[in-house]
Structures are given as C-alpha cells and as structure tokens.
Design an enzyme around this catalytic site. Structure first.
Site, PDB file in Angstrom:
ATOM      1  N   CYS A  57       0.889  -1.001  -0.038  1.00 43.35           N
ATOM      2  CA  CYS A  57      -0.007  -0.026  -0.048  1.00 43.35           C
ATOM      3  C   CYS A  57       0.986   1.274  -0.057  1.00 43.35           C
ATOM      4  O   CYS A  57       1.974   1.262   0.621  1.00 43.35           O
ATOM      5  CB  CYS A  57      -0.907   0.114   1.339  1.00 43.35           C
ATOM      6  SG  CYS A  57      -1.903   1.433   1.389  1.00 43.35           S
ATOM      7  N   CYS A  60      -0.041   2.870   4.169  1.00 41.22           N
ATOM      8  CA  CYS A  60       0.543   2.151   5.162  1.00 41.22           C
ATOM      9  C   CYS A  60       1.692   1.023   5.050  1.00 41.22           C
ATOM     10  O   CYS A  60       1.843   0.293   5.892  1.00 41.22           O
ATOM     11  CB  CYS A  60      -0.768   1.827   6.058  1.00 41.22           C
ATOM     12  SG  CYS A  60      -1.624   0.593   5.054  1.00 41.22           S
ATOM     13  N   CYS A  71      -4.657   5.579 -12.628  1.00 41.32           N
ATOM     14  CA  CYS A  71      -3.286   5.794 -13.238  1.00 41.32           C
ATOM     15  C   CYS A  71      -2.626   4.449 -13.131  1.00 41.32           C
ATOM     16  O   CYS A  71      -1.549   4.156 -13.819  1.00 41.32           O
ATOM     17  CB  CYS A  71      -2.492   6.475 -12.070  1.00 41.32           C
ATOM     18  SG  CYS A  71      -2.241   6.240 -10.474  1.00 41.32           S
ATOM     19  N   HIS A  90      -1.894  13.098  -4.403  1.00 42.32           N
ATOM     20  CA  HIS A  90      -1.964  12.282  -5.560  1.00 42.32           C
ATOM     21  C   HIS A  90      -2.830  12.657  -6.706  1.00 42.32           C
ATOM     22  O   HIS A  90      -3.015  12.268  -7.896  1.00 42.32           O
ATOM     23  CB  HIS A  90      -2.276  10.937  -5.029  1.00 42.32           C
ATOM     24  CG  HIS A  90      -2.463   9.868  -6.199  1.00 42.32           C
ATOM     25  ND1 HIS A  90      -1.222   9.321  -7.068  1.00 42.32           N
ATOM     26  CD2 HIS A  90      -3.490   9.002  -6.862  1.00 42.32           C
ATOM     27  CE1 HIS A  90      -1.764   8.479  -7.903  1.00 42.32           C
ATOM     28  NE2 HIS A  90      -3.005   8.235  -7.792  1.00 42.32           N
ATOM     29  N   CYS A 338       8.273  -9.137 -89.079  1.00 46.98           N
ATOM     30  CA  CYS A 338       9.424  -8.577 -88.975  1.00 46.98           C
ATOM     31  C   CYS A 338       9.720  -7.789 -87.925  1.00 46.98           C
ATOM     32  O   CYS A 338      10.786  -7.638 -87.303  1.00 46.98           O
ATOM     33  CB  CYS A 338       9.753  -7.598 -90.300  1.00 46.98           C
ATOM     34  SG  CYS A 338       8.370  -6.046 -90.444  1.00 46.98           S
ATOM     35  N   HIS A 592       8.772  -1.758 -93.168  1.00 43.35           N
ATOM     36  CA  HIS A 592       9.537  -3.012 -92.880  1.00 43.35           C
ATOM     37  C   HIS A 592      10.574  -2.687 -91.876  1.00 43.35           C
ATOM     38  O   HIS A 592      11.225  -1.521 -91.823  1.00 43.35           O
ATOM     39  CB  HIS A 592       9.954  -3.447 -94.076  1.00 43.35           C
ATOM     40  CG  HIS A 592      10.805  -4.682 -93.911  1.00 43.35           C
ATOM     41  ND1 HIS A 592      10.343  -6.086 -93.750  1.00 43.35           N
ATOM     42  CD2 HIS A 592      12.342  -5.059 -93.966  1.00 43.35           C
ATOM     43  CE1 HIS A 592      11.318  -6.863 -93.729  1.00 43.35           C
ATOM     44  NE2 HIS A 592      12.540  -6.503 -93.958  1.00 43.35           N
TER      45      HIS A 592
END
Length: 731
Positions: A57, A60, A71, A90, A338, A592
């Site tokens: 945690c 604690c 997040c 936070h 030809c 030709h």
C-alpha cells in the site's frame, strides 16, 4: 401513535448515522495526522536469491493487490488509504496512462528527479532525452566512425564512461507493462546480468520490509522521502536490437545536477546511492531508460538489400562481363513478323540475357510445365549458337497473345511495343521464380537489373511555389525529334529541359488542392545497364512519320543529362543494336523493320529477317534509327533508390516538348501518372504500349483512343504504384 413512533425512530436513526460519520471522520483525521508525523522511510537489507512479489500500500505499506483505477501505478489496502493518499497530492499527479498500440505498452509520466548517482554496466547506449539533461560520453572503441551496431552474444567489450546530470522537475516518460506494475518504497535495487549478450535490468518500488533478488545486488540509502520506482520488464531482447554508439569524445547538451556512470565491464556490480530532500520523488527507472537501446521491430528496420534481391548481383556482374560467342543468325518471316524478328535479334545480343540463356540457367530451374517465353527464347538461342540459320521463331510467335493480349499472328505491329511486351513477359516469369517479394525484389530481377534505371522528377507549382521531387523507375526513354532537333544529344537536352504544364496539362498541386500551372523537369538519376532510346518518329495527329535523319553517336555520355553531374558515377554507353523502320510513303500503316547488331568482336551486321550482311559502322550511323540500344561499359551497383515506399515507379515514356497533348491527371498523388499494380497478376505490359504510335499497326494498336499521353508515357502499367506516396520538398 404509530405515525409519531415512526417519525421518532427515523430521527433517531439519522442522528445515529451522523454520529457514526463524525466519529469516522475524527478517526480518519487522527490517523492522517499520526501518519504524517510518524511515518519515516526505512532501510531495507537485501539477502538471499529471491525477492518478494507482494505489492505494498502506498500509505501504510500493508500488503495489497488493489491499485488505483485511473493511473494503475499505486496500490492501496483500503479506501481510507486511497482517500488519504489522494488528499496528500496524488490527485495532482494521477492521470490515465497513454496507450501505445504499436508497442502494446502504457506510457505514464508524472515523476520528478533530483540528485541520483547510479553506476551500472553497459555495452552501448542509446539516448532519448526529454528536457534539461546533459550527457557527456567518452568512448574507447575500435573505430571512431559513428555507426549502428547490433548487440550480439559475446561481443567485444566497448569501454566508455557516460556522465548524466539531472535537475529538478525533469519530466520523462517510461513504458509500463499492461499486465505488470510493481511498486516499492524506501529502497531500490538495480541489478544487471550480462550473459551471452543479454541485459537484464529490473528496478522496483520497494516497501518497508526486507526483499530478496537474484543476480548482482546494489544498496540504496534513502532518507526524508519516499522513492517511487516502477517495475521494468526484462531487456533480454537487446540482442535483437540496434544501438547507436557515439564517436570518441562526443557530447550532447542537457542540464543536470547528478551523475550517472556506466562502467565498461559487463561483470561490474551496479551501485545505487541517492540523497533526497523533503518533497522529492524520483524514478531511477526513467534515468536508466535514457541509456537503453531503442526498441526496434523488424518492420521498422530496413532489411538487407542483398536478402531482398531476386537475382544475385554477383552473378549478374559475371553474366554482364562474360564474353559469350554468338554469331549473327537469320529468322524466318512468318507473315508480317519483321517487327518481332528485329526485337528478338536485339535481345539475343544483349549481354546479360545472352549469357544467362546460353548457360541454360533458366531451363534448369523453370517451374512452368506449359509454354514459357524464356524457355522458348533460350531454345532458339541455343540453336543459333549451334550454327543453324535461318531459324523459325514459330514457337514464340504462335503464342503472341500470351506475350501481349492485343498482339496476334499475321498482324503488323510496332517494334517498340513488342519489345515492351517481351520484356514484361520475361519479368513476370522471373518474378514467379524469385525467392524474395516486394518492390525491391521486383526491381532486382534479371530484367530489372538489365533495363531498370531511375529518373529524377521535379515539379514546381507556379501558384504556391511549392516544389516536389521524386525518383521514378524507368525502363526506356522515348524522346521527341520534331522541330529543329537533329541529333540524339539535342533530343536528350530537350527531354531534360523545363516544361510548362498548362491548359489541359495542368498539374494537381497537393498544397493548393486544385489543378495549377506548373513547371516540370526530368533528369536521369541513375542510368540503366542497358539504355533503350526510342526516337519518336510517328506523329499521332496525322498518322505520319518523321523521316528526317537524326545523328546518334557510337559512344554516349549521359552525365550532362543527370540530376547530379558532379557525382562520381559518369557512365559511358556503347551502341550495340539499332532498329530501323523502312517505308516508302512515310506513313505508319506500312513499312518494314531491319536491325543492325554488333558482336562482341566489334563487327557490325545488318539482319533483314533471314538475310545477314556485314556492314561498316559508318553505314549504321547514317541510318534513320527508330530504336537505339546502348550498353554500359561496366555494370552499375545496386541502386540506392530501390524499394522505397516514397518512390514513384513507372516504365518510362518520355516527356514531349509539345504542350497540346493530354495528360492523365492524378490528384490524389500530386502526379499525372496512372496506377497499375504489377503484382496484381494481370501483367498487360510493363511499358507503355501507347505512347508511341505503331509504325506497322492495324486498328488494334493504332487507333486514336490508344495514342499516348506523352507527358508521362500515357496510360501504361507501372511496376508498383504507391497510392499514399507523398511529395518531398527540396531546395
């Protein structure tokens, strides 16, 4: 009474709920105050060979598996801890991670760094700096030339020391696995294991307890603040990645206040030490990421051109320089054939092809069980080498519709058109046998290496003055000889001169999003090994023929017509074949074809179907040539322009000087060129079959609807068209 009782009970329950809420808030405030005063970072000692995988945690430090839903970077054991941590700040740094679909990773950023000293081993570094960072590199390597190296097992050691300084508020990004995100506090261990070229780096956020980890370990002392470090995936894939090694005494400017040293020895142990003040949060993992080689995929890295080539370049050079003896031979006229006889004679004396066919390299590997043009042509050449003359090309001419859908036995056709169909047919055969695939493989078949070259196209919009340039694949050059042009050099000079695109020939500008007046210029970027030049003697407006003499040299220097005349490559071409159209009324409906051929001994012969006559060079140079075939003195290296997606490919037709011809417009690609995919299977013709009007054609090949758009060679199929091609600016 009942109503009064219910009202009293409701009020009593409401009071109880309020009382419990007040008690809870008081307890929460007391706990928060206590934690703010009493919580101190602890020192964690390392031991053993394993590390605990229990998440802690963030408040604690109690073991937990629940993490922040937004997040994904911190974990809590209860909602109380989450609320407490949110109020501590936070909420200012919590944000959803950015997801990179290409790498399938989340990218998260919101950490600050200050005063960290990290020592860990490395064999190479790649730098990705964001802001306010200073990197100084001193390399002791075998070479000082900047290059790209591939990390391989047991590679030679590279000694260098890197100094990295990082100041406060350094904002960086790092990848986080979608499946793994491990956080620890108060203690960081960094270990790097180099075994057989593999690098293993793991940095974790540790809790207020002892942890264990395999490999080399390092101790970090932390005081006065939590240290936040995210879990990083293993970097074993580094042996498949490329890293950039900077030259000796190289430096890159970024500001900082702490030092990061990278020793050269792979066996050295990482040492991490950090001193932080109140309010400091840092991520060593992000610091390490500055020195990680960039992850690269196979798709993003260009593979070796040799691996993609369809035909071995070494074998091509041997065939090109091979002096195979073949005496001139006659071919029987099977009825208005030809044009085909003249073209087959020219192909029979083209150096790479003749050596390839005489050695029987195709028939040994041909997979076709039915009729094959290359096999039949090889059989014809082997008969000629045996001394037979004249020979009957019946096995080839009886399958004319397999060479060109519009061709048929007994019809008078254009020699240039038949040449394009024949080369296209050979190309399709070689592509089916090619071990590689892709645009570059298409350009490196035997046909591509023989006839393929590159033009440099520049277009400037006269409205917005935007300029664009692009290389274009060419297979032959069709130049105009009308007006005052009296020599091949003058025709090539006009071909490479600026042309104004106006009226119906306007250019679609991608910036203006409309058709605009523009200036266009074509230059030769890379000359082909076999240069085929077609003199446009046939007029599309009145079906007439330009019978005027055009002087052409025995040796042709194309450097004045190249986009970079100062380039070291100045190819000189030698004339070895000439196709001449003879007629009595100067029209394209009769005539030709005869051809002139030069042997490897330098002797010239005139071949008129079954008849073969020796002639002098002066006689050849005085003829009214229709097609000229030049051979490069030495084969050119494999093109540097091959296989690029940003490159346009086309089979070449020329840009005429006349401004009244219609061009095919292509607004999506800022071009006037058509789109035909060569790999689609319907290979009608690699070249334009309509940019030069047939000299001996019927309505199948001489109708006005089939006459060329001369600007870009008409509506001929191209090798490989990139629909999303983008123009590149140039100065």
């Amino acid at each position: 009474m009942m109503l009064v009782f219910l009202l009293i009970r409701r009020q009593w329950r409401s009071a109880s709920v309020r009382r419990e809420e007040v008690i809870r808030l008081i307890a929460l405030a007391t706990e928060e105050s206590y934690l703010a005063e009493e919580v101190r970072p602890a020192t964690v000692d390392y031991g053993g060979d394993s590390v605990s995988d229990v998440y802690r945690c963030a408040v604690c430090l109690y073991p937990t598996t629940t993490r922040c839903s937004q997040c994904k970077s911190v974990r809590y054991c209860s909602s109380k801890c989450q609320i407490l941590h949110w109020r501590r700040g936070h909420k200012e740094e919590c944000r959803s991670p950015d997801y990179d679909e290409e790498k399938e990773e989340y990218v998260q950023s919101d950490y600050d760094a200050k005063e960290s000293n990290v020592d860990f081993p490395s064999r190479g570094t790649a730098y990705e700096s964001s802001s306010n960072v200073s990197v100084d590199v001193a390399c002791d390597m075998s070479t000082s030339r900047p290059s790209i190296h591939k990390v391989q097992p047991r590679s030679e050691a590279v000694d260098f020391t890197t100094s990295l300084n990082i100041k406060d508020n350094l904002y960086e990004t790092r990848p986080l696995s979608r499946k793994k995100s491990r956080n620890r506090t108060d203690k960081v261990e960094s270990a790097s294991n180099y075994s057989k070229g593999k690098t293993d780096a793991k940095l974790r956020k540790l809790g207020n307890q002892n942890s264990r980890r395999s490999g080399d370990s390092a101790n970090m002392s932390i005081s006065d603040q939590f240290l936040s470090v995210g879990f990083e995936e293993e970097m074993n894939a580094l042996k498949h990645e490329r890293i950039t090694s900077e030259p000796s005494s190289a430096s890159a400017a970024m500001s900082s206040s702490s030092t990061l040293l990278l020793p050269s020895k792979a066996n050295s142990k990482p040492k991490v030490s950090q001193a932080s003040s109140s309010g400091l949060k840092t991520s060593v993992q992000k610091v390490v990421q500055h020195f990680r080689p960039p992850q690269s995929s196979k798709k993003s890295q260009p593979s070796s051109s040799i691996d993609e080539m369809s035909f071995s370049y070494e074998l091509f050079v041997k065939l090109y320089c091979d002096r195979v003896e073949l005496q001139p031979f006659g071919l029987v006229n099977l009825g208005n054939s030809c044009y085909a006889n003249a073209v087959l004679q020219c192909l029979a004396f083209t150096r790479p092809l003749i050596s390839y066919l005489i050695r029987g390299l195709h028939s040994k590997t041909c997979r076709k069980k039915s009729w094959c043009f290359v096999c039949e042509f090889e059989h014809l050449i082997l008969k000629a080498r045996g001394g037979e003359s004249p020979l009957s090309p019946i096995k080839i001419l009886s399958k004319l519709q397999k060479i060109g859908k519009h061709l048929g036995p007994g019809k008078e056709e254009d020699a240039h058109e038949f040449l394009r169909c024949a080369v296209d047919t050979m190309q399709s055969v070689f592509l089916k046998e090619a071990p590689a695939a892709g645009p570059f493989a298409e350009e490196t078949t035997l046909v591509g290496l023989t006839f393929g070259g590159y033009l440099h196209s520049k277009i400037k919009c006269m409205a917005c003055l935007h300029k664009s340039e692009r290389p274009e694949l060419m297979m032959d050059l069709t130049v105009e000889i009308d007006g005052d042009i009296g020599s091949l050099e003058e025709a090539l000079a006009q071909f490479t001169a600026y042309e104004v695109l106006d009226g119906e020939n306007r250019y679609f500008c991608g910036r203006c999003k409309s058709y605009q007046k523009a200036k266009k210029k074509l230059m030769i970027l890379e000359g082909p090994n076999i240069l085929t030049v077609v003199l446009k003697r046939f007029q599309s407006d009145n079906f007439g023929k330009l019978s005027k003499p055009i002087h052409f040299p025995e040796l042709l220097d194309i450097s004045p017509y190249m986009s970079d005349p100062n380039h070291g490559d100045h190819p000189v071409y030698s004339l070895y074949a000439v196709v001449v159209h003879l007629d009595a009324m100067s029209t394209l409906f009769s005539g030709h074809y005869v051809c002139y051929i030069k042997t490897l001994d330098g002797d010239w012969f005139k071949i008129d179907d079954s008849n073969v006559f020796p002639v002098q060079l002066e006689t050849v140079l005085l003829e009214g040539a229709y097609m000229l075939l030049y051979a490069r003195d030495s084969p050119r290296p494999v093109s540097k322009n091959g296989g690029r997606k940003s490159k346009q490919r086309r089979n070449l037709a020329a840009i005429p000087s006349r401004k009244g011809n219609k061009k095919q417009r292509d607004g999506d690609n800022n071009s006037l060129l058509p789109r035909v995919d060569w790999s689609s299977g319907s290979l009608s013709s690699m070249f334009s079959s309509s940019d030069t009007t047939s000299s001996c054609s019927t309505k199948d090949s001489s109708g006005i609807e089939n006459l060329s758009d001369y600007l870009f060679g008409g509506v001929e199929p191209v090798w490989k068209w990139d629909r999303h091609n983008k123009s590149q600016t140039f100065d």
